[in-house]
Scaffold this motif. Structure first.
Motif, PDB file in Angstrom:
ATOM      1  N   TYR A 245      42.756 -67.323 -37.483  1.00  0.00           N
ATOM      2  CA  TYR A 245      43.335 -68.417 -36.641  1.00  0.00           C
ATOM      3  C   TYR A 245      41.409 -68.921 -36.454  1.00  0.00           C
ATOM      4  O   TYR A 245      39.927 -68.986 -36.412  1.00  0.00           O
ATOM      5  CB  TYR A 245      43.138 -68.376 -35.487  1.00  0.00           C
ATOM      6  N   ARG A 246      41.333 -70.484 -36.306  1.00  0.00           N
ATOM      7  CA  ARG A 246      39.818 -70.969 -36.186  1.00  0.00           C
ATOM      8  C   ARG A 246      39.730 -71.624 -34.805  1.00  0.00           C
ATOM      9  O   ARG A 246      41.256 -72.439 -34.792  1.00  0.00           O
ATOM     10  CB  ARG A 246      40.124 -72.047 -37.381  1.00  0.00           C
ATOM     11  N   TYR A 247      39.078 -71.426 -34.252  1.00  0.00           N
ATOM     12  CA  TYR A 247      39.036 -71.704 -32.475  1.00  0.00           C
ATOM     13  C   TYR A 247      38.546 -72.713 -32.592  1.00  0.00           C
ATOM     14  O   TYR A 247      37.539 -72.452 -32.376  1.00  0.00           O
ATOM     15  CB  TYR A 247      39.006 -70.533 -31.721  1.00  0.00           C
ATOM     16  N   HIS A 248      38.160 -74.502 -32.461  1.00  0.00           N
ATOM     17  CA  HIS A 248      37.664 -74.841 -32.210  1.00  0.00           C
ATOM     18  C   HIS A 248      37.143 -75.165 -31.080  1.00  0.00           C
ATOM     19  O   HIS A 248      36.949 -75.303 -30.377  1.00  0.00           O
ATOM     20  CB  HIS A 248      37.309 -76.400 -33.095  1.00  0.00           C
TER      21      HIS A 248
ATOM     22  N   LEU B 164      30.983 -82.672 -40.485  1.00  0.00           N
ATOM     23  CA  LEU B 164      30.491 -81.482 -40.299  1.00  0.00           C
ATOM     24  C   LEU B 164      30.896 -81.429 -38.620  1.00  0.00           C
ATOM     25  O   LEU B 164      30.408 -79.930 -38.065  1.00  0.00           O
ATOM     26  CB  LEU B 164      29.186 -82.074 -40.596  1.00  0.00           C
ATOM     27  N   GLY B 165      30.716 -83.071 -37.742  1.00  0.00           N
ATOM     28  CA  GLY B 165      30.836 -82.721 -36.606  1.00  0.00           C
ATOM     29  C   GLY B 165      32.281 -81.916 -36.037  1.00  0.00           C
ATOM     30  O   GLY B 165      32.321 -80.852 -35.018  1.00  0.00           O
ATOM     31  N   PHE B 166      33.602 -81.656 -37.352  1.00  0.00           N
ATOM     32  CA  PHE B 166      34.556 -81.158 -36.870  1.00  0.00           C
ATOM     33  C   PHE B 166      34.656 -79.336 -37.200  1.00  0.00           C
ATOM     34  O   PHE B 166      35.224 -78.590 -36.981  1.00  0.00           O
ATOM     35  CB  PHE B 166      35.734 -81.915 -37.231  1.00  0.00           C
ATOM     36  N   GLN B 167      33.596 -79.203 -37.625  1.00  0.00           N
ATOM     37  CA  GLN B 167      33.304 -78.072 -38.337  1.00  0.00           C
ATOM     38  C   GLN B 167      32.501 -76.735 -37.281  1.00  0.00           C
ATOM     39  O   GLN B 167      31.706 -76.201 -37.909  1.00  0.00           O
ATOM     40  CB  GLN B 167      32.259 -77.998 -39.486  1.00  0.00           C
ATOM     41  N   ARG B 168      32.485 -76.648 -36.314  1.00  0.00           N
ATOM     42  CA  ARG B 168      32.586 -76.200 -34.931  1.00  0.00           C
ATOM     43  C   ARG B 168      33.180 -74.710 -35.228  1.00  0.00           C
ATOM     44  O   ARG B 168      34.619 -75.718 -34.231  1.00  0.00           O
ATOM     45  CB  ARG B 168      31.650 -76.798 -34.543  1.00  0.00           C
ATOM     46  N   TYR B 169      33.370 -73.985 -35.004  1.00  0.00           N
ATOM     47  CA  TYR B 169      34.552 -72.646 -34.743  1.00  0.00           C
ATOM     48  C   TYR B 169      34.966 -71.233 -34.732  1.00  0.00           C
ATOM     49  O   TYR B 169      33.416 -71.630 -35.593  1.00  0.00           O
ATOM     50  CB  TYR B 169      35.893 -73.564 -36.124  1.00  0.00           C
ATOM     51  N   PHE B 170      35.026 -70.879 -33.715  1.00  0.00           N
ATOM     52  CA  PHE B 170      34.974 -69.450 -33.921  1.00  0.00           C
ATOM     53  C   PHE B 170      35.707 -68.418 -34.960  1.00  0.00           C
ATOM     54  O   PHE B 170      36.895 -69.512 -35.269  1.00  0.00           O
ATOM     55  CB  PHE B 170      35.711 -68.955 -32.549  1.00  0.00           C
ATOM     56  N   GLU B 171      35.351 -67.553 -35.393  1.00  0.00           N
ATOM     57  CA  GLU B 171      36.655 -66.762 -36.256  1.00  0.00           C
ATOM     58  C   GLU B 171      36.470 -65.327 -35.841  1.00  0.00           C
ATOM     59  O   GLU B 171      35.191 -65.218 -35.676  1.00  0.00           O
ATOM     60  CB  GLU B 171      36.076 -66.760 -37.510  1.00  0.00           C
TER      61      GLU B 171
END
Length: 164
Positions: free
Chosen positions: A8-11, A60-67
């Protein structure tokens, strides 16, 4: 929250000032490219290159996420903003402050928290997953008006939550 390859990725987005600056710089090449395209009757190389730069910056701006690692004690944070990307040990998180638009994560190492702006549902699922994690020893603080979203936390998970 998006499930990709079983994880799961939490943006999230960084602080508001960094977000505004980044997206202004990311959108600038497309306007310059369109201005060059308007001035010429054919597609120039510089217009094409600026369009490619725009696409790369938006991606690149949409590649901010938590795992959240399920088998380890690690919270992975991806992003291009200095100070925000990296790994955090979940057991070192002393507290998490949750407001209507953002979460603030406090580590044992730093007295200042890091602010991450998230939408309502990814934030809810991220906090739920983090609290359920057996390595999480910190507390959850609710900031602002407590509505139905926060009332469910207060009833279900009373031991780790304090409301302000």
């Amino acid at each position: 929250m998006i499930k990709i390859f079983g994880k799961y990725r939490y943006h999230w987005q960084p602080e508001l000032s960094f977000t505004i600056i980044y997206w202004c710089l990311a959108v600038t090449p497309i306007f310059i490219s369109l201005a060059l395209l308007y001035e010429n009757t054919q597609i120039s190389t510089s217009s094409f290159v600026l369009f490619i730069v725009f696409i790369a910056l938006v991606w690149l701006g949409f590649q901010r996420y938590f795992e959240i690692s399920e088998d380890k004690d690690i919270l992975f944070s991806r992003g291009l903003v200095p100070g925000y990307a990296g790994k955090t040990v979940i057991s070192s998180i002393s507290k998490i402050a949750v407001s209507k638009r953002a979460i603030i994560i406090y580590d044992d190492r730093t007295s200042k928290g890091r602010i991450f702006y998230m939408r309502k549902w990814p934030k809810k699922y991220f906090i739920d997953t983090l609290i359920i994690n057996p390595n999480f020893k910190g507390e959850l603080i609710l900031i602002g008006q407590i509505d139905q979203y926060f009332n469910s936390y207060l009833k279900e998970k009373n031991s780790k939550i304090t409301g302000l």
